[in-house]
Design a protein around this motif. Structure first.
Motif, PDB file in Angstrom:
ATOM      1  N   ILE A 272       0.818  -1.214   0.000  1.00  0.00           N
ATOM      2  CA  ILE A 272       0.000   0.000   0.000  1.00  0.00           C
ATOM      3  C   ILE A 272       0.854   1.267   0.000  1.00  0.00           C
ATOM      4  N   LYS A 273       1.975   1.260   0.686  1.00  0.00           N
ATOM      5  CA  LYS A 273       2.812   2.462   0.710  1.00  0.00           C
ATOM      6  C   LYS A 273       3.455   2.715  -0.650  1.00  0.00           C
ATOM      7  N   ALA A 274       3.734   1.639  -1.392  1.00  0.00           N
ATOM      8  CA  ALA A 274       4.272   1.809  -2.743  1.00  0.00           C
ATOM      9  C   ALA A 274       3.222   2.442  -3.651  1.00  0.00           C
ATOM     10  N   TYR A 275       1.971   2.038  -3.496  1.00  0.00           N
ATOM     11  CA  TYR A 275       0.898   2.634  -4.300  1.00  0.00           C
ATOM     12  C   TYR A 275       0.659   4.083  -3.901  1.00  0.00           C
ATOM     13  N   GLN A 276       0.840   4.385  -2.615  1.00  0.00           N
ATOM     14  CA  GLN A 276       0.721   5.773  -2.190  1.00  0.00           C
ATOM     15  C   GLN A 276       1.827   6.618  -2.814  1.00  0.00           C
ATOM     16  N   ARG A 277       3.028   6.062  -2.898  1.00  0.00           N
ATOM     17  CA  ARG A 277       4.096   6.793  -3.590  1.00  0.00           C
ATOM     18  C   ARG A 277       3.733   6.993  -5.061  1.00  0.00           C
ATOM     19  N   GLY A 278       3.030   6.008  -5.640  1.00  0.00           N
ATOM     20  CA  GLY A 278       2.612   6.112  -7.031  1.00  0.00           C
ATOM     21  C   GLY A 278       1.661   7.267  -7.264  1.00  0.00           C
ATOM     22  N   ILE A 279       0.672   7.441  -6.396  1.00  0.00           N
ATOM     23  CA  ILE A 279      -0.267   8.548  -6.592  1.00  0.00           C
ATOM     24  C   ILE A 279       0.415   9.878  -6.311  1.00  0.00           C
ATOM     25  N   ARG A 280       1.320   9.895  -5.345  1.00  0.00           N
ATOM     26  CA  ARG A 280       2.039  11.148  -5.096  1.00  0.00           C
ATOM     27  C   ARG A 280       2.886  11.546  -6.301  1.00  0.00           C
ATOM     28  N   GLU A 281       3.450  10.551  -6.998  1.00  0.00           N
ATOM     29  CA  GLU A 281       4.237  10.836  -8.191  1.00  0.00           C
ATOM     30  C   GLU A 281       3.341  11.346  -9.318  1.00  0.00           C
ATOM     31  N   ARG A 282       2.155  10.757  -9.454  1.00  0.00           N
ATOM     32  CA  ARG A 282       1.243  11.186 -10.516  1.00  0.00           C
ATOM     33  C   ARG A 282       0.794  12.643 -10.325  1.00  0.00           C
ATOM     34  N   VAL A 283       0.642  13.065  -9.086  1.00  0.00           N
ATOM     35  CA  VAL A 283       0.134  14.420  -8.828  1.00  0.00           C
ATOM     36  C   VAL A 283       1.240  15.357  -8.352  1.00  0.00           C
ATOM     37  N   LYS A 284       2.472  14.951  -8.512  1.00  0.00           N
ATOM     38  CA  LYS A 284       3.606  15.694  -7.949  1.00  0.00           C
ATOM     39  C   LYS A 284       3.590  17.186  -8.274  1.00  0.00           C
ATOM     40  N   PRO A 285       3.375  17.587  -9.531  1.00  0.00           N
ATOM     41  CA  PRO A 285       3.396  19.038  -9.810  1.00  0.00           C
ATOM     42  C   PRO A 285       2.271  19.791  -9.101  1.00  0.00           C
ATOM     43  N   LYS A 286       1.135  19.120  -8.879  1.00  0.00           N
ATOM     44  CA  LYS A 286      -0.027  19.788  -8.294  1.00  0.00           C
ATOM     45  C   LYS A 286       0.073  19.939  -6.780  1.00  0.00           C
ATOM     46  N   ILE A 287       0.886  19.108  -6.139  1.00  0.00           N
ATOM     47  CA  ILE A 287       0.997  19.190  -4.676  1.00  0.00           C
ATOM     48  C   ILE A 287       2.377  19.647  -4.232  1.00  0.00           C
ATOM     49  N   ALA A 288       3.169  20.111  -5.185  1.00  0.00           N
ATOM     50  CA  ALA A 288       4.519  20.576  -4.852  1.00  0.00           C
ATOM     51  C   ALA A 288       4.458  21.682  -3.805  1.00  0.00           C
ATOM     52  N   GLY A 289       5.314  21.572  -2.807  1.00  0.00           N
ATOM     53  CA  GLY A 289       5.331  22.566  -1.732  1.00  0.00           C
ATOM     54  C   GLY A 289       4.356  22.268  -0.617  1.00  0.00           C
ATOM     55  N   GLY A 290       3.593  21.172  -0.765  1.00  0.00           N
ATOM     56  CA  GLY A 290       2.626  20.817   0.265  1.00  0.00           C
ATOM     57  C   GLY A 290       3.274  20.158   1.468  1.00  0.00           C
ATOM     58  N   LYS A 291       2.590  20.231   2.606  1.00  0.00           N
ATOM     59  CA  LYS A 291       3.092  19.654   3.848  1.00  0.00           C
ATOM     60  C   LYS A 291       2.090  18.622   4.355  1.00  0.00           C
TER      61      LYS A 291
END
Length: 450
Positions: A272-291
């Motif tokens: 599950i954590k690998a899949y979470q990294r996958g979604i974070r990578e897909r949306v990386k530009p949109k959540i850049a700078g997020g905390k």
């Protein structure tokens, strides 16, 4: 888990009512008494314990207390504790459960579904001006429903239920709820128990309700810079692909001042954590700078339990397995099942004046629930089997989402939970388009399994 209107959820529904989002006073529920041969309870009322004060438990407790049953609502967590959840609810729930508008964080009017190849389809073009998907935080909703149940007469018990003592043979002997509160052990004798204590239900174990498969949902709440958050003001996103889940979808849902980014799976929970990294990578530009401000994970039932009523014990919500596949919708069905169960007990007990039996619960709650909703659960299970088995099938799904008739029928189903008449010719075209999309993506006629 997250919940959104799933494309092709075409068991269509319609309720053309204007939204009512403000209430001054919660309305006391009233029920008609039914004739019964059950034993009367002279000098007292039927006593019910509701274990778990989420949407299912609080809705059950509200119906019971309003209907004259002496009600005890157990909750182990403090009112401010957050419950891991995507937090989307359909429009009809605002009406049915008198949810005030100030609880809603966002009114989502745009939804985007993104394929494995990053083909994006806007899935909200057919929403009417007064239609939206309500996004809220579970800790806010749960606290409101719990407080309302208490204000209508339910006795709130802050404690951890450790055991349910089930009577051996007598049809009228009490159930004993053992719990700890303030570092002390306590016991409460009741006539009826409603298990609303989630996927790992202790109540279900006490009646040997049987096992079921569970998915796991993982979610991060991420506070974004203002310019990034502006994009998600009324936008929800749904991502599909083997990189984010082998059998579900990943999501980005807007909240009051942050977004919820998460995913879920039943087949590969250890990854599950690998899949979470996958979604974070897909949306990386949109959540850049997020905390990241909170990380959450929880089990989600994959199908209804084999046994949901035994003796004078009933299961509702996640404890009963009421989460749809494909969409992961659970909040509405939790609250609805709790209310239906509570109302059924009130009816069978004639306002709390008579004892009830297993057959009463099966007749007034279980039979009514299955008649109304079980076909929806089976249909969503079928959709998941067809469209979540491979990336090719997911590409076909996203392609179909571009069809405006598919979108309209999906939202009619999700928003209103009422059967609506479709257009016969359009229905035929939709079936043909589905087959065509699957064929183009090498699903129909392929020798490899989905």
């Amino acid at each position: 888990m997250a919940t959104v209107p799933h494309p092709l959820h075409t068991t269509t529904f319609k309720l053309p009512l204007p939204i009512r989002t403000e209430i001054s006073h919660p309305q006391t529920l009233r029920f008609k008494a039914s004739l019964s041969t059950n034993a009367p309870l002279p000098g007292r009322k039927l006593r019910a314990a509701v274990i778990g004060a989420g949407p299912a438990g609080s809705s059950a407790a509200e119906a019971l207390a309003s209907g004259g049953v002496e009600t005890f609502l157990f909750e182990r967590s403090p009112p401010t504790v957050a419950k891991p959840c995507g937090g989307a609810i359909p429009l009809c729930m605002l009406h049915e459960f008198d949810i005030p508008s100030h609880l809603i964080d966002r009114q989502v009017t745009q939804m985007r579904i993104i394929s494995p190849s990053n083909l994006a389809v806007d899935f909200g073009k057919t929403l009417r001006p007064n239609e939206f998907i309500a996004m809220l935080r579970r800790e806010v909703l749960d606290s409101f429903l719990r407080s309302r149940a208490e204000s209508l007469g339910a006795n709130l018990v802050s404690g951890l239920v450790t055991d349910i003592e089930v009577p051996n043979t007598s049809s009228t002997a009490p159930y004993v709820v053992h719990y700890t509160a303030n570092n002390s052990r306590h016991a409460l004798s009741v006539d009826v128990v409603i298990g609303a204590d989630g996927a790992n239900s202790r109540v279900a174990k006490s009646i040997k309700a049987g096992d079921y498969a569970c998915a796991i949902a993982f979610q991060e709440r991420i506070k974004l810079p203002d310019e990034k958050m502006a994009y998600y003001k009324n936008m929800a996103e749904m991502y599909v692909g083997n990189d984010v889940s082998p059998d579900f979808y990943a999501w980005v849902f807007p909240k009051c001042d942050h977004v919820a980014v998460g995913t879920g799976t039943v087949r590969a929970k250890q990854y599950i954590k690998a899949y979470q990294r996958g979604i974070r990578e897909r949306v990386k530009p949109k959540i850049a700078g997020g905390k990241v401000i909170k990380v959450e994970a929880h089990p989600i039932p994959e199908h209804p339990r084999p046994i949901r009523v035994r003796g004078r014990v009933a299961l509702v919500g996640d404890a009963a397995g009421y989460v749809t596949k494909c969409s992961g919708e659970g909040i509405y069905f939790a609250a609805k099942s709790g209310r239906m169960c509570g109302e059924g007990i009130v009816k069978a007990s004639e306002g709390g004046d008579r004892m009830i039996e297993e057959e009463d619960l099966k007749r007034e709650y279980l039979k009514a629930w299955d008649a109304k909703y079980i076909s929806t659960f089976r249909f969503m299970d079928l959709l998941q089997r067809v469209f979540y088995g491979s990336n090719a099938a997911r590409e076909a799904l996203v392609e179909l989402c571009g069809d405006e008739y598919v979108q309209r029928m999906t939202f009619e189903s999700y928003l209103y939970k009422r059967l609506a008449e479709g257009d016969g010719w359009e229905d035929v075209k939709m079936v043909c388009n589905t087959i065509g999309s699957l064929a183009r993506c090498n699903i129909v006629g392929s020798q490899r399994p989905l």
